[in-house]
Design an enzyme around this catalytic site. Structure first.
Site, mmCIF file in Angstrom:
data_model
loop_
_atom_site.group_PDB
_atom_site.id
_atom_site.type_symbol
_atom_site.label_atom_id
_atom_site.label_comp_id
_atom_site.label_asym_id
_atom_site.label_seq_id
_atom_site.Cartn_x
_atom_site.Cartn_y
_atom_site.Cartn_z
ATOM 1 N N THR A 150 -24.078 -16.763 8.548
ATOM 2 C CA THR A 150 -23.019 -15.893 8.500
ATOM 3 C C THR A 150 -22.380 -16.250 7.046
ATOM 4 O O THR A 150 -22.901 -15.425 5.938
ATOM 5 C CB THR A 150 -21.868 -16.152 9.552
ATOM 6 O OG1 THR A 150 -21.267 -17.692 9.450
ATOM 7 C CG2 THR A 150 -22.462 -15.967 10.912
ATOM 8 N N LYS A 176 -27.008 -23.132 11.195
ATOM 9 C CA LYS A 176 -25.982 -22.448 10.378
ATOM 10 C C LYS A 176 -24.939 -23.178 10.389
ATOM 11 O O LYS A 176 -24.483 -23.807 11.373
ATOM 12 C CB LYS A 176 -26.185 -20.921 10.803
ATOM 13 C CG LYS A 176 -25.480 -20.607 12.138
ATOM 14 C CD LYS A 176 -24.091 -20.464 12.218
ATOM 15 C CE LYS A 176 -23.169 -19.958 11.118
ATOM 16 N NZ LYS A 176 -21.629 -19.574 11.560
ATOM 17 N N THR A 187 -18.218 -23.956 14.536
ATOM 18 C CA THR A 187 -19.056 -22.923 13.837
ATOM 19 C C THR A 187 -20.209 -23.352 13.492
ATOM 20 O O THR A 187 -20.631 -23.040 12.466
ATOM 21 C CB THR A 187 -18.299 -22.319 12.922
ATOM 22 O OG1 THR A 187 -17.305 -21.732 13.370
ATOM 23 C CG2 THR A 187 -19.006 -20.931 12.807
ATOM 24 N N GLU A 272 -17.535 -24.095 2.798
ATOM 25 C CA GLU A 272 -17.013 -23.037 2.361
ATOM 26 C C GLU A 272 -16.371 -23.017 1.011
ATOM 27 O O GLU A 272 -15.272 -23.726 1.004
ATOM 28 C CB GLU A 272 -16.166 -22.099 3.322
ATOM 29 C CG GLU A 272 -16.772 -21.588 4.316
ATOM 30 C CD GLU A 272 -15.745 -20.948 5.578
ATOM 31 O OE1 GLU A 272 -14.853 -21.056 5.442
ATOM 32 O OE2 GLU A 272 -16.507 -20.126 6.263
ATOM 33 N N ASN A 395 -12.143 -17.321 3.209
ATOM 34 C CA ASN A 395 -11.371 -17.179 4.529
ATOM 35 C C ASN A 395 -10.454 -15.971 4.444
ATOM 36 O O ASN A 395 -10.016 -15.684 5.630
ATOM 37 C CB ASN A 395 -11.006 -18.547 4.643
ATOM 38 C CG ASN A 395 -11.953 -19.238 5.141
ATOM 39 O OD1 ASN A 395 -12.589 -19.019 6.251
ATOM 40 N ND2 ASN A 395 -12.128 -20.365 4.507
#
Lengths: 400, 400
Positions: A150, A176, A187, A272, A395
């Site tokens: 993603t 992932k 996640t 991230e 985000n």
């Protein structure tokens, strides 16, 4: 044991595919398949969140199983918080897929990752299933690893080859995940396959042990997701049967551990907006659990993470986070090492010159922080990231 | 009960001062004093961190006390992780100050906030003490409230006047804090004074109750500091003596609660880089403790906080955070309200149109999130902030 390139496709007896079915607006791949003609034994570890996505509840209802033929995975939509319709959609799609493959519904697993709360686009997936099956191939195949990501910046694969009982067996996997990775695989989707033959109960234990040393030790932002799933499939195509009584069992477990560790490291490296990977080791603690709690408190502290982004040797924030973990220790005995440099001794900083040396170390992409409590002989390690402007940007932008 | 302007200086019998002594490089005020000629009863609540600053350990050694004359406060340096020298510096400075005032050392408290690990600049503080004492004044005085702030954007004061036993009594306070405010008052200093006369044991209970409804319910980034301190001083200058047996005791407690709530709200409104204040109320829970844990998990989730900064009605992240709190509930019974709008019903989102309405609400500076579990009759509320680019900027730049 030999690390090899590739991932799940490189495990004999497994085929894989990855295509775009139109869930992702940008046209990137978003639908993957793992298939074993020979039914595989399968075990899974799932999010401990009280809000579980429909595919997690579905897989938990089926596993453990000795009869898994296929895993369908979509990205771009988590099928979480979708109520009864979410589960009905899975039942429908797995039946369609089972029909195409002429196998029982109960041999089909489904996993999802992406935005929470949107209805699963069943039509798009159903329409794409024939093309997905046509794309199935043996051997090296990055397509499914692409189709499950993603916000990830890179695909994540790992594989090892072992020599057991005079035969070659392979363990390969893909994953992932880049945000929300803590402390229970948030996640994150990971799929590991092997051509060894293993009993399901034993598989579950081996998988849990591997996860505890890998996926359960990484943290990006302390959140946990609705969809976290780690699956292990063993189809026995190598005709090597393994159990804990076997002298080669520790070698197999070491191989499984290594594949899980490699995948977990790829996730943390892709955190991230992260510019650094931070390894936090709490040593000489009274208990392993306490050490782990302190390590997580440091790894998840936004104040520590922003200081590390700035390469600021602001050890007070590390000490502050350690103290906030609700674990007893004597602050006047704590040593803090950054890399090879002793920055804090007996709870007191060693001065500006040492901080300047540490500032140089903190500019690097990999940072080791060691907190030595001088309290006992237990230790724990977790991996985390720094917190950058890009974390906020990614985000903030995610749904727009 | 009447709210009045001003703060601690407005309490009869107390004098206050705030000046610059050169700890802060920018020349801003960094040294404050609270003084009562009549010795005051004093109680304190302190950080529960295992890494406590020297002034916290010092004050804990003295309190509770019936004989406090003076509180010396510096900002810009936390005197934390400073070892034996840190405590020696406090003993020296409190002795110097006691000498000037001709009171016993044990009647002098000292509090600090600022960078951890740097030695306290004793010379600067000692040199400034005569000027500080000269600046002492009765009545309205924002100078000490200015002198205790660090990254705060505003000073924080609150006061109320009560009519008790036919006499007027006053409760006034000041606070500092903008980052690291959770869940146990992290990086927060607050000083509340009253001219009522109260026994120290009773004061401690009343202060704890007030803190539990105010400072212990606010969270900016989930960290807890080495220096958190809340002090209550009661000098009896009003000649009104109060105890829990008194019919006016609840009124006094309500006044104390209100001053603490106002100060806590000023802190949360000043959260580092925050653009919004978020009130999170978890309702109809099985236990208050569980409700509180869920509320904190939501308030501290970076994913929720970045979505709120973007005014994104990404309720999946709120549900995800609630699920991650390790508290049992049935996801299929959860209702989620944003302001007056029901966004999620029985665990399922109510669609794009509702999300668009919520998007408009989320643009406002004050947002109320209600998570209704339909599980019991307990509830809990916490206040938090969004997470902006500025949060990262402020915390990256703090020491540079």
């Amino acid at each position: 044991m030999q690390e090899i390139s590739g991932g799940i496709g490189n495990v004999p007896g497994f085929k894989s595919a990855g295509i775009s079915c139109g869930i992702k607006k940008n046209g990137k791949k978003d639908l993957a398949l793992i298939y074993s003609e020979k039914p595989a034994a399968a075990a899974g570890i799932f999010t401990t969140s009280r809000v579980k996505a429909a595919p997690v509840l579905y897989c938990q209802g089926i596993l453990p199983s000795k009869q898994i033929h296929v895993v369908l995975i979509n990205s771009g939509n988590a099928n979480a918080c979708t109520g009864k319709q979410g589960m009905d959609n899975i039942l429908y799609l797995t039946e369609v897929l089972a029909g195409h493959l002429k196998v029982s519904d109960k041999t089909v697993l489904m996993c999802s990752t992406g935005v929470i709360g949107a209805p699963l686009p069943v039509d798009k997936i159903e329409t794409a299933i024939p093309a997905l099956l046509q794309n199935l191939k043996s051997g090296d195949n990055p397509a499914p690893a692409e189709a499950i990501i993603t916000t990830d910046l890179t695909i994540k694969q790992a594989a090892v080859r072992l020599n057991i009982q005079g035969r070659e067996i392979t363990i390969g996997g893909m994953a992932k995940g880049s945000g929300m990775i803590c402390p229970n695989m948030a996640t994150m989707l990971a799929f590991v396959a092997t051509d060894a033959q293993i009993k399901t109960g034993v598989m579950q234990d081996a998988l849990q042990a591997a996860a505890d040393k890998s996926f359960n030790r990484i943290t990006v932002d302390g959140d946990m997701s609705t969809n976290d799933t780690l699956l292990l499939l063993a189809n026995g195509a190598s005709q090597v049967t393994l159990s804990p009584a076997d002298p080669d069992w520790p070698l197999f477990c070491a191989g499984l551990d290594l594949v899980c560790e490699r995948l977990a490291q790829l996730i943390i490296r892709d955190g991230e907006g992260a510019t650094k990977v931070i390894e936090i080791r709490v040593e000489q603690a009274a208990s392993r659990e306490g050490a782990l709690r302190i390590a997580y408190q440091i790894a998840n502290s936004n104040l520590v993470k922003t200081a590390l982004f700035a390469a600021d040797a602001n050890w007070g924030r590390i000490m502050g986070a350690a103290g906030a973990a609700n674990v007893d220790f004597d602050q006047h005995k704590v040593d803090l090492w950054i890399g090879e440099i002793l920055l804090v001794e007996n709870g007191v900083g060693r001065g500006k010159e040492v901080e300047n040396q540490v500032h140089e170390i903190l500019k690097k992409a990999d940072v080791l922080i060691r907190v030595v409590l001088h309290q006992g002989d237990k230790q724990a390690t977790v991996w985390g990231n720094d917190l950058s402007y890009d974390y906020v940007r990614i985000n903030v932008d995610y749904r727009s």
